[in-house]
Design a protein around this motif. Structure first.
Motif, PDB file in Angstrom:
ATOM      1  N   UNK A 290      13.125 -10.460  -4.035  1.00  0.00           N
ATOM      2  CA  UNK A 290      11.982  -9.556  -3.964  1.00  0.00           C
ATOM      3  C   UNK A 290      12.016  -8.533  -5.101  1.00  0.00           C
ATOM      4  N   UNK A 291      11.066  -7.588  -5.064  1.00  0.00           N
ATOM      5  CA  UNK A 291      10.942  -6.625  -6.158  1.00  0.00           C
ATOM      6  C   UNK A 291      12.136  -5.705  -6.289  1.00  0.00           C
TER       7      UNK A 291
ATOM      8  N   UNK B 235      -8.972  -7.745  -2.729  1.00  0.00           N
ATOM      9  CA  UNK B 235      -8.235  -7.834  -3.983  1.00  0.00           C
ATOM     10  C   UNK B 235      -7.097  -8.821  -3.790  1.00  0.00           C
ATOM     11  N   UNK B 236      -7.336 -10.058  -4.174  1.00  0.00           N
ATOM     12  CA  UNK B 236      -6.338 -11.094  -3.962  1.00  0.00           C
ATOM     13  C   UNK B 236      -5.078 -10.919  -4.779  1.00  0.00           C
ATOM     14  N   UNK B 237      -5.113 -10.067  -5.816  1.00  0.00           N
ATOM     15  CA  UNK B 237      -3.902  -9.855  -6.601  1.00  0.00           C
ATOM     16  C   UNK B 237      -2.840  -9.093  -5.823  1.00  0.00           C
ATOM     17  N   UNK B 238      -3.206  -8.560  -4.651  1.00  0.00           N
ATOM     18  CA  UNK B 238      -2.219  -7.887  -3.811  1.00  0.00           C
ATOM     19  C   UNK B 238      -1.605  -8.796  -2.763  1.00  0.00           C
ATOM     20  N   UNK B 239      -1.990 -10.069  -2.751  1.00  0.00           N
ATOM     21  CA  UNK B 239      -1.508 -10.994  -1.718  1.00  0.00           C
ATOM     22  C   UNK B 239       0.011 -11.080  -1.683  1.00  0.00           C
ATOM     23  N   UNK B 240       0.641 -11.004  -2.857  1.00  0.00           N
ATOM     24  CA  UNK B 240       2.092 -11.177  -2.960  1.00  0.00           C
ATOM     25  C   UNK B 240       2.871 -10.038  -2.300  1.00  0.00           C
ATOM     26  N   UNK B 241       2.193  -8.930  -1.986  1.00  0.00           N
ATOM     27  CA  UNK B 241       2.892  -7.762  -1.449  1.00  0.00           C
ATOM     28  C   UNK B 241       2.974  -7.731   0.074  1.00  0.00           C
TER      29      UNK B 241
ATOM     30  N   UNK C 155      -5.052  -8.507  -0.497  1.00  0.00           N
ATOM     31  CA  UNK C 155      -5.503  -7.295   0.140  1.00  0.00           C
ATOM     32  C   UNK C 155      -6.925  -7.473   0.676  1.00  0.00           C
ATOM     33  N   UNK C 156      -7.171  -6.871   1.830  1.00  0.00           N
ATOM     34  CA  UNK C 156      -8.476  -6.958   2.465  1.00  0.00           C
ATOM     35  C   UNK C 156      -8.748  -5.655   3.186  1.00  0.00           C
ATOM     36  N   UNK C 157     -10.007  -5.205   3.144  1.00  0.00           N
ATOM     37  CA  UNK C 157     -10.379  -4.018   3.894  1.00  0.00           C
ATOM     38  C   UNK C 157     -11.821  -4.144   4.380  1.00  0.00           C
ATOM     39  N   UNK C 158     -12.122  -3.460   5.482  1.00  0.00           N
ATOM     40  CA  UNK C 158     -13.452  -3.549   6.082  1.00  0.00           C
ATOM     41  C   UNK C 158     -13.651  -2.388   7.036  1.00  0.00           C
TER      42      UNK C 158
ATOM     43  N   UNK D 109       7.368 -10.813   4.286  1.00  0.00           N
ATOM     44  CA  UNK D 109       7.807  -9.900   3.231  1.00  0.00           C
ATOM     45  C   UNK D 109       6.728  -8.862   3.008  1.00  0.00           C
ATOM     46  N   UNK D 110       7.115  -7.588   2.977  1.00  0.00           N
ATOM     47  CA  UNK D 110       6.171  -6.503   2.712  1.00  0.00           C
ATOM     48  C   UNK D 110       6.755  -5.559   1.675  1.00  0.00           C
ATOM     49  N   UNK D 111       5.989  -5.290   0.636  1.00  0.00           N
ATOM     50  CA  UNK D 111       6.347  -4.283  -0.355  1.00  0.00           C
ATOM     51  C   UNK D 111       5.683  -2.981   0.075  1.00  0.00           C
ATOM     52  N   UNK D 112       6.420  -2.169   0.819  1.00  0.00           N
ATOM     53  CA  UNK D 112       5.867  -0.956   1.422  1.00  0.00           C
ATOM     54  C   UNK D 112       5.220   0.001   0.434  1.00  0.00           C
ATOM     55  N   UNK D 113       5.894   0.344  -0.667  1.00  0.00           N
ATOM     56  CA  UNK D 113       5.287   1.286  -1.625  1.00  0.00           C
ATOM     57  C   UNK D 113       3.970   0.785  -2.211  1.00  0.00           C
ATOM     58  N   UNK D 114       3.892  -0.513  -2.494  1.00  0.00           N
ATOM     59  CA  UNK D 114       2.641  -1.059  -3.029  1.00  0.00           C
ATOM     60  C   UNK D 114       1.524  -1.013  -1.989  1.00  0.00           C
ATOM     61  N   UNK D 115       1.864  -1.308  -0.732  1.00  0.00           N
ATOM     62  CA  UNK D 115       0.861  -1.254   0.338  1.00  0.00           C
ATOM     63  C   UNK D 115       0.366   0.176   0.529  1.00  0.00           C
TER      64      UNK D 115
END
Length: 344
Positions: free
Chosen positions: A214-215, A188-194, A328-331, A226-232
């Motif tokens: 930041x947010x 989900x590339x829309x999560x890249x910013x987080x 975002x990426x998962x496997x 930069x990491x948006x912890x709650x979004x992750x």
């Protein structure tokens, strides 16, 4: 007996320098060492020296694997190097490692720019190459030095990340059934910013002093992580249970047939939440990050090493591996483990 791609050996290499919770509590007086451990499940993390790169950690892990197993570098047909902290944008770090390990000139080398899902992605490439008949032995290396990307004083990420290198040998083995299978992927590339380092390559999004807001409204340097912890957290709790179910369906297994679940070792809070959501017993769920922290692409190999050492992963067991994060990426996949030699 048939022949399938299987993991036969794993090694690791950790930098000497440590960043302990006591040292962190001196940087962040509002957090005690005990509180940091309570929040993260991490006691210390290893930090690479200024002139030590991810390629150095990966090379040392590979040397340890060769020395421990007696496998000759000449027998390696392909090198995969998974990292998000390469030495250069170009050339590929895998080419540098290839030279340092004195691999054959007809041995391929490839960088894989993935984060916390990167080990499983790399494993899928290795398995595909081997079981297609293209090669017989693939050296999978993972290494990251996220400490070099952390802004000094950033308490949102400094307590989490550590540096490490890992080496995994994947090769043809005799087995009655596939050793590594049931691969499932997601993006989900829309999560890249987080989870991002804005100014880490060619694109420069911010011109004025490379600073962005930041947010939470705080100003940050675009040169650092930069990491948006709650979004992750929200992303992980939503996607990982579905990922594990998909892996089980593709493998035609149910959860009772799984002896061990080894997820990306992000932090204890997140892992505990995932374990409860997956309804996995504690003794079947690996949490191995106390002395290393979140080592990005290395967390699953490092956790496997500890599980082998402690006896919670034995030959004949069936395990789920799953990584998730930046992208975002998962496997994920299933492994039926044979005799895996582990070296620290």
């Amino acid at each position: 007996m048939k022949r399938y791609a299987g993991i036969t050996a794993i090694s690791r290499f950790l930098p000497e320098a440590k960043l302990t919770n006591i040292e962190l509590s001196e940087i962040f007086p509002e957090w005690s060492a005990e509180k940091i451990y309570e929040k993260t499940g991490i006691l210390e993390r290893r930090i690479a020296a200024e002139n030590t790169m991810a390629s150095d950690l990966a090379t040392q892990a590979a040397v340890k694997l060769f020395d421990g197993t007696g496998i000759s570098p000449d027998s390696v047909d392909f090198l995969l190097f998974c990292t998000q902290t390469p030495d250069y944008l170009l050339p590929s770090s895998s080419c540098l490692i290839h030279q340092r390990l004195a691999l054959r000139s007809d041995c391929g080398a490839l960088d894989i720019n993935m984060g916390c899902s990167g080990f499983v992605y790399s494993l899928s490439v290795a398995v595909s190459m081997i079981e297609s008949g293209m090669v017989q032995r693939v050296l999978v290396l993972c290494a990251d030095t996220y400490s070099k990307l952390i802004q000094p004083g950033d308490r949102s990420v400094m307590p989490l990340f550590g540096d490490a290198g890992a080496a995994v040998m994947v090769e043809l083995v005799e087995s009655e059934k596939p050793c590594i299978h049931g691969f499932a992927f997601g993006t989900e590339g829309n999560g890249a910013k987080n989870l991002i380092v804005h100014h880490s390559a060619c694109k420069k999004e911010y011109s004025e002093k490379s600073v962005f807001r930041d947010n939470s409204g705080e100003y940050r340097s675009a040169e650092y992580l930069y990491m948006d912890g709650p979004e992750i957290l929200q992303f992980t709790l939503q996607k990982v249970p579905v990922l594990c179910q998909t892996i089980l369906e593709k493998s035609q297994l149910d959860l009772d047939a799984i002896d061990l679940v080894v997820l990306h070792q992000a932090n204890r809070f997140l892992l505990d939440a995932l374990r409860k959501k997956l309804k996995v017993k504690q003794e079947k769920f690996a949490i191995e990050l106390e002395l290393t922290g979140n080592t990005v692409s290395c967390t699953i190999p490092l956790a496997l090493i500890e599980c082998i050492r402690k006896g919670s992963l034995k030959p004949g067991m069936t395990s789920i591996l799953a990584g998730f994060g930046v992208g975002y990426s998962w496997a994920g996949c299933v492994i039926h483990s044979g005799e895996i030699r582990a070296f620290i």
